[in-house]
Design a protein around this motif. Sequence first.
Motif, short mmCIF file in Angstrom:
data_model
loop_
_atom_site.label_atom_id
_atom_site.label_comp_id
_atom_site.label_asym_id
_atom_site.label_seq_id
_atom_site.Cartn_x
_atom_site.Cartn_y
_atom_site.Cartn_z
N VAL A 48 62.29 -29.64 -48.25
CA VAL A 48 63.35 -30.12 -47.61
C VAL A 48 63.64 -31.66 -47.65
O VAL A 48 64.90 -32.20 -47.77
N ASN A 49 62.71 -32.45 -47.46
CA ASN A 49 62.83 -33.67 -47.56
C ASN A 49 63.10 -34.50 -48.73
O ASN A 49 63.48 -35.71 -48.93
N LEU B 138 65.33 -33.44 -50.75
CA LEU B 138 66.81 -32.86 -51.21
C LEU B 138 67.69 -34.45 -51.17
O LEU B 138 67.38 -35.26 -50.22
N GLN C 31 72.93 -32.56 -52.07
CA GLN C 31 72.57 -31.31 -51.85
C GLN C 31 72.49 -30.83 -50.50
O GLN C 31 72.85 -29.77 -50.21
N LYS C 32 71.97 -31.78 -49.34
CA LYS C 32 71.94 -31.36 -48.04
C LYS C 32 73.29 -31.13 -47.42
O LYS C 32 73.45 -30.05 -46.84
N ILE D 29 74.42 -27.44 -48.82
CA ILE D 29 73.75 -26.30 -48.00
C ILE D 29 74.40 -26.27 -46.81
O ILE D 29 74.61 -25.25 -46.26
N THR D 30 74.55 -27.51 -46.03
CA THR D 30 75.10 -27.53 -44.71
C THR D 30 76.65 -26.81 -44.60
O THR D 30 76.78 -26.22 -43.67
N PHE E 12 61.22 -23.29 -47.03
CA PHE E 12 62.16 -24.15 -47.11
C PHE E 12 63.36 -23.60 -46.16
O PHE E 12 63.99 -24.43 -45.79
N SER E 13 63.57 -22.36 -45.97
CA SER E 13 64.80 -21.76 -45.08
C SER E 13 64.53 -22.20 -43.91
O SER E 13 65.35 -22.53 -43.11
N TYR F 265 64.49 -26.20 -43.50
CA TYR F 265 65.87 -26.73 -43.53
C TYR F 265 66.67 -26.60 -42.10
O TYR F 265 67.30 -27.38 -41.81
N THR G 60 67.54 -29.56 -40.09
CA THR G 60 68.77 -30.05 -39.69
C THR G 60 69.68 -29.96 -38.55
O THR G 60 70.45 -30.64 -37.83
N SER H 164 74.16 -34.10 -41.88
CA SER H 164 72.85 -34.21 -42.64
C SER H 164 72.40 -35.46 -42.81
O SER H 164 73.45 -36.50 -42.94
#
Length: 215
Positions: free
Chosen positions: A36-37, A39, A43-44, A47-48, A111-112, A115, A119, A215
Amino acid sequence: MLRNRTLEQYMKEHLSLYIFVGVIFVTGVVFGAVMVNALSLEQKQEITRYLGNFFSIVTQGGLESGTASSIKESFTMHIKWVLIIWLLGLSVIGLPLILILDFLKGVLIGFSVGYMVGTLSWKGLLFALVSVVPQNLIVIPLLIICSVSAISFSILLVKNRFISRKGTLYEPFMRLSGTILASGFMLIGVAVFEAHVSPVMMKWVAPMLITMPPS
């Protein structure tokens, strides 16, 4: 008494494998959380935005629940992992590939959850607890049990082919297949839970997450 002895003997013979597979899975979870860090900001943000749209759909009741198609989709997703593990266990080269699958499963979950928590803080943790954790309390132990059974059979297969050809693989094969079959039946229950219960729990939590921090 006989059943207890059989279980005790089984655990003595396979405990090291359970520990090893468990460590591989946990390593995957940690690796997924650390990813996650890594990304990028873009990308963040992507996903957000996806999560924001998903939370809006859940809140508006747009998520399918309790339908035959949703149950089938959930079951298919889980049973694929189990069947692949079974097939790999029937091959000589399957052992490392099974471990890779367990690692990847850990990465996906790590990861799921990582994140969402990273976040959304405690709200993300709450959503993970209702959307990711419940079914995986059953799915992950089943995958580990199937992995250990498949690895054990793969090891026996290697010994039978290259070290000693004594004995038959019929009983180990039936034990492996029986484990896979039993897991399949349990995954039906998991699929029903995901289709009927998970959408309801997510609908309770999603309104708190529609307005998400940047993010």
